[in-house]
Design an enzyme around this catalytic site. Sequence first.
Site, mmCIF file in Angstrom:
data_model
loop_
_atom_site.group_PDB
_atom_site.id
_atom_site.type_symbol
_atom_site.label_atom_id
_atom_site.label_comp_id
_atom_site.label_asym_id
_atom_site.label_seq_id
_atom_site.Cartn_x
_atom_site.Cartn_y
_atom_site.Cartn_z
ATOM 1 C CB ILE A 26 54.522 41.499 46.535
ATOM 2 C CG1 ILE A 26 53.737 42.082 45.350
ATOM 3 C CG2 ILE A 26 55.403 40.341 46.074
ATOM 4 C CD1 ILE A 26 54.609 42.641 44.218
ATOM 5 C CE1 TYR A 102 54.371 55.433 41.866
ATOM 6 C CE2 TYR A 102 53.656 55.183 39.608
ATOM 7 C CZ TYR A 102 53.940 54.633 40.838
ATOM 8 O OH TYR A 102 53.809 53.275 41.019
ATOM 9 C CE1 TYR A 182 57.270 52.333 41.550
ATOM 10 C CE2 TYR A 182 56.321 52.050 39.367
ATOM 11 C CZ TYR A 182 56.675 51.528 40.589
ATOM 12 O OH TYR A 182 56.429 50.201 40.850
ATOM 13 C CD1 TRP A 212 52.296 40.864 39.035
ATOM 14 C CD2 TRP A 212 53.272 40.223 40.951
ATOM 15 N NE1 TRP A 212 53.549 40.352 38.730
ATOM 16 C CE2 TRP A 212 54.172 39.955 39.879
ATOM 17 C CE3 TRP A 212 53.680 39.911 42.252
ATOM 18 C CZ2 TRP A 212 55.437 39.387 40.081
ATOM 19 C CZ3 TRP A 212 54.933 39.345 42.444
ATOM 20 C CH2 TRP A 212 55.795 39.077 41.365
ATOM 21 N NE ARG A 232 49.571 49.230 44.170
ATOM 22 C CZ ARG A 232 50.551 48.398 44.532
ATOM 23 N NH1 ARG A 232 51.448 48.022 43.660
ATOM 24 N NH2 ARG A 232 50.635 47.943 45.769
ATOM 25 C CB VAL A 250 41.597 57.876 35.138
ATOM 26 C CG1 VAL A 250 42.643 58.895 34.703
ATOM 27 C CG2 VAL A 250 41.430 57.881 36.649
ATOM 28 N NE ARG A 257 47.980 49.873 33.752
ATOM 29 C CZ ARG A 257 48.047 50.951 32.959
ATOM 30 N NH1 ARG A 257 47.844 50.849 31.649
ATOM 31 N NH2 ARG A 257 48.313 52.139 33.483
ATOM 32 C CE1 TYR A 332 48.264 58.477 36.527
ATOM 33 C CE2 TYR A 332 46.877 58.992 34.626
ATOM 34 C CZ TYR A 332 47.413 58.064 35.513
ATOM 35 O OH TYR A 332 47.101 56.731 35.376
HETATM 36 N N1 LIG Z 1 51.798 44.944 43.045
HETATM 37 C C1 LIG Z 1 52.221 45.032 41.801
HETATM 38 O O1 LIG Z 1 51.541 44.639 40.873
HETATM 39 C C2 LIG Z 1 53.559 45.612 41.459
HETATM 40 C C3 LIG Z 1 53.760 45.916 40.140
HETATM 41 C C4 LIG Z 1 54.995 46.423 39.739
HETATM 42 C C5 LIG Z 1 56.013 46.566 40.652
HETATM 43 N N2 LIG Z 1 55.801 46.236 41.947
HETATM 44 C C6 LIG Z 1 56.935 46.406 42.859
HETATM 45 O O2 LIG Z 1 56.951 45.355 43.822
HETATM 46 C C7 LIG Z 1 57.354 45.856 45.090
HETATM 47 C C8 LIG Z 1 56.313 45.520 46.153
HETATM 48 O O3 LIG Z 1 55.055 46.036 45.760
HETATM 49 P P1 LIG Z 1 53.730 45.867 46.631
HETATM 50 O O4 LIG Z 1 52.603 45.879 45.684
HETATM 51 O O5 LIG Z 1 53.874 44.746 47.576
HETATM 52 O O6 LIG Z 1 53.739 47.260 47.415
HETATM 53 P P2 LIG Z 1 53.424 47.598 48.949
HETATM 54 O O7 LIG Z 1 53.383 49.074 49.063
HETATM 55 O O8 LIG Z 1 52.264 46.816 49.405
HETATM 56 O O9 LIG Z 1 54.725 47.031 49.694
HETATM 57 C C9 LIG Z 1 55.912 47.746 49.850
HETATM 58 C C10 LIG Z 1 56.355 47.594 51.305
HETATM 59 O O10 LIG Z 1 57.621 48.237 51.456
HETATM 60 C C11 LIG Z 1 57.633 48.887 52.705
HETATM 61 N N3 LIG Z 1 58.601 49.972 52.683
HETATM 62 C C12 LIG Z 1 58.603 51.054 51.862
HETATM 63 N N4 LIG Z 1 59.635 51.872 52.163
HETATM 64 C C13 LIG Z 1 60.290 51.291 53.206
HETATM 65 C C14 LIG Z 1 61.419 51.672 53.956
HETATM 66 N N5 LIG Z 1 62.050 52.828 53.736
HETATM 67 N N6 LIG Z 1 61.831 50.850 54.944
HETATM 68 C C15 LIG Z 1 61.183 49.697 55.207
HETATM 69 N N7 LIG Z 1 60.094 49.291 54.518
HETATM 70 C C16 LIG Z 1 59.654 50.077 53.525
HETATM 71 C C17 LIG Z 1 56.212 49.413 52.865
HETATM 72 O O11 LIG Z 1 55.905 49.684 54.242
HETATM 73 C C18 LIG Z 1 55.394 48.273 52.287
HETATM 74 O O12 LIG Z 1 54.972 47.381 53.286
HETATM 75 C C19 LIG Z 1 57.622 47.337 44.881
HETATM 76 O O13 LIG Z 1 58.992 47.528 44.646
HETATM 77 C C20 LIG Z 1 56.837 47.700 43.633
HETATM 78 O O14 LIG Z 1 57.402 48.772 42.952
HETATM 79 C C21 LIG Z 1 54.581 45.786 42.382
HETATM 80 O O1 LIG Z 2 50.969 47.172 38.962
HETATM 81 C C1 LIG Z 2 51.906 47.369 38.159
HETATM 82 O O2 LIG Z 2 52.275 46.544 37.355
HETATM 83 C C2 LIG Z 2 52.587 48.716 38.156
HETATM 84 O O3 LIG Z 2 51.668 49.597 37.686
HETATM 85 C C3 LIG Z 2 50.926 50.398 38.534
HETATM 86 O O4 LIG Z 2 50.490 51.408 37.666
HETATM 87 P P1 LIG Z 2 49.058 51.402 37.015
HETATM 88 O O5 LIG Z 2 48.707 50.103 36.404
HETATM 89 O O6 LIG Z 2 48.979 52.582 36.117
HETATM 90 O O7 LIG Z 2 48.221 51.721 38.316
HETATM 91 P P2 LIG Z 2 46.738 51.414 38.789
HETATM 92 O O8 LIG Z 2 46.454 52.304 39.946
HETATM 93 O O9 LIG Z 2 46.592 49.984 39.027
HETATM 94 O O10 LIG Z 2 45.841 51.953 37.564
HETATM 95 C C4 LIG Z 2 45.540 51.224 36.418
HETATM 96 C C5 LIG Z 2 44.729 52.081 35.474
HETATM 97 O O11 LIG Z 2 43.448 52.362 36.061
HETATM 98 C C6 LIG Z 2 43.184 53.764 36.023
HETATM 99 N N1 LIG Z 2 42.328 54.073 37.226
HETATM 100 C C7 LIG Z 2 42.828 53.938 38.486
HETATM 101 C C8 LIG Z 2 42.017 54.161 39.591
HETATM 102 C C9 LIG Z 2 40.663 54.547 39.402
HETATM 103 O O12 LIG Z 2 39.873 54.756 40.355
HETATM 104 N N2 LIG Z 2 40.214 54.680 38.133
HETATM 105 C C10 LIG Z 2 41.001 54.454 37.040
HETATM 106 O O13 LIG Z 2 40.519 54.603 35.894
HETATM 107 C C11 LIG Z 2 44.532 54.430 35.972
HETATM 108 O O14 LIG Z 2 44.447 55.709 35.403
HETATM 109 C C12 LIG Z 2 45.324 53.449 35.111
HETATM 110 O O15 LIG Z 2 45.046 53.704 33.751
HETATM 111 C C13 LIG Z 2 51.781 51.013 39.624
HETATM 112 O O16 LIG Z 2 52.652 51.966 39.097
HETATM 113 C C14 LIG Z 2 52.644 50.048 40.320
HETATM 114 O O17 LIG Z 2 52.055 49.450 41.423
HETATM 115 C C15 LIG Z 2 53.249 48.999 39.485
HETATM 116 O O18 LIG Z 2 54.609 49.319 39.295
#
Ligand SMILES: NC(=O)c1ccc[n+]([C@@H]2O[C@H](COP(=O)([O-])OP(=O)(O)OC[C@H]3O[C@@H](n4cnc5c(N)ncnc54)[C@H](O)[C@@H]3O)[C@@H](O)[C@H]2O)c1
Ligand SMILES: O=C(O)[C@H]1O[C@H](OP(=O)(O)OP(=O)(O)OC[C@H]2O[C@@H](n3ccc(=O)[nH]c3=O)[C@H](O)[C@@H]2O)[C@H](O)[C@@H](O)[C@@H]1O
Length: 386
Positions: A26, A102, A182, A212, A232, A250, A257, A332
């Site tokens: 993000i 997690y 988590y 996202w 993911r 799984v 979703r 899980y």
């Molecule tokens: N991608 C999604 O759909 C999604 C969904 C729900 C929530 N979120 C939340 O959004 C945020 C960003 O998600 P993302 O998908 O970009 O994940 P990401 O893992 O790509 O990014 C997280 C970044 O934080 C950095 N980081 C972690 N711990 C750190 C530390 N101790 N010091 C410095 N940097 C650190 C990591 O190196 C990484 O680059 C997270 O808080 C996540 O929980 C994302």
């Molecule tokens: O993205 C989000 O909004 C949030 O949800 C995600 O959780 P989840 O959607 O469960 O994670 P994914 O790995 O994207 O899995 C989505 C679904 O696909 C399934 N899955 C995953 C991987 C795979 O190879 N096969 C499979 O069936 C998982 O069991 C789950 O039901 C993560 O927890 C976070 O990045 C975030 O907070």
Amino acid sequence: MAGRVDLDGNPIKPITICMIGAGGFIGSHLCEKLMSETPHKVLAVDVYSDKIKHLLEPATLAWADRIQFHRINIKNDSRLEGLIKMADLTINLAAICTPADYNTRPLDTIYSNFIDALPVVKYCSENGKRLIHFSTCEVYGKTIGAFLPKDSPLRQDPAYYVLKEDASPCIFGPIEKQRWSYACAKQLIERLVYAEGAENGLEFTIVRPFNWIGPRMDFIPGIDGPSEGVPRVLACFSNNLLRREPLKLVDGGESQRTFIYIKDAIEAVLLMIENPARANGHIFNVGNPNNEVTVRQLAEMMTQVYSKVSGESSIETPTIDVSSKEFYGEGYDDSDKRIPDMTIINKQLGWNPKTSLWDLLESTLTYQHRTYAEAVKQAMSKTTAN
Ligand SMILES: NC(=O)c1ccc[n+]([C@@H]2O[C@H](COP(=O)([O-])OP(=O)(O)OC[C@H]3O[C@@H](n4cnc5c(N)ncnc54)[C@H](O)[C@@H]3O)[C@@H](O)[C@H]2O)c1
Ligand SMILES: O=C(O)[C@H]1O[C@H](OP(=O)(O)OP(=O)(O)OC[C@H]2O[C@@H](n3ccc(=O)[nH]c3=O)[C@H](O)[C@@H]2O)[C@H](O)[C@@H](O)[C@@H]1O
């Protein structure tokens, strides 16, 4: 960039943003948007910079004087408070956020999502700085509908599954289901941020992203991440498609979703940044309620789209079922269904997502193919030769 105004017609003043976790999925998209479309400055904090390297080098880039990278682990670095003080706004994205961690690394998960976020909230509150904190849709946990009998007609009633920021409960499984470590840590930090707002006047916005997805999400195991790592679902399925192996569903792939294109979601975050009067004090769902699928349907659509963008026919058995215990290990559990209610974000920021699931998968899988296909082929031929 000249003459940019906010939603109330007021000119937008350039600000400095301390973005923690700027090197992640993000963060990289948000930095890109801020550099190309706004005059704001970013103090980018992360332990990694690979995903924003194209924004940091060469020094001749048009925005070179507006972005600075600080390689800092926020767990133990005294420079953090200074950076927060220098900025007008802090955005905290840092977290462990891959479900495979997690239940297998629950302590790291809880520390990362709660303990490590505490000083960030404290420094913002003490120094009178605005905070946008990234939470998750996982704080909702399971839907109320999940507890109704399978054949209950109430399961069709949105009142039992649509997730509302100001009304829905947070429903997690038992402690031994460590999946919820988590969600629980994220919920507690949300409550702390909210309480700092209520008791000490912290100006905050909490974002709850709903799946996202897009380019640069996570890693492809054995290419730009550990071979045994489990990212993911988008990256898991991309990896399977690139290697021409079946996509693993799984527990039957029945969970549902809603997926949103990262570029649509980033538009919402920019509105929050530039409209503090409308965003402060709010918790926002950010998702696309029109893009709902089961994980099985996602696998089928990704298989079709990948064939189109790669020009390769799909394999004979495109999916296989695996148990969650085999895939993720003990502890899980899963969210059954996640549809965001959009009332609050619509009212406050007038924002709506635009991109269909097919279109967002087409652009994302085009990127995955272009970025990884050759590297995967080479890695696979090396393994066969050995
Ligand atoms: N991608 C999604 O759909 C999604 C969904 C729900 C929530 N979120 C939340 O959004 C945020 C960003 O998600 P993302 O998908 O970009 O994940 P990401 O893992 O790509 O990014 C997280 C970044 O934080 C950095 N980081 C972690 N711990 C750190 C530390 N101790 N010091 C410095 N940097 C650190 C990591 O190196 C990484 O680059 C997270 O808080 C996540 O929980 C994302
Ligand atoms: O993205 C989000 O909004 C949030 O949800 C995600 O959780 P989840 O959607 O469960 O994670 P994914 O790995 O994207 O899995 C989505 C679904 O696909 C399934 N899955 C995953 C991987 C795979 O190879 N096969 C499979 O069936 C998982 O069991 C789950 O039901 C993560 O927890 C976070 O990045 C975030 O907070």
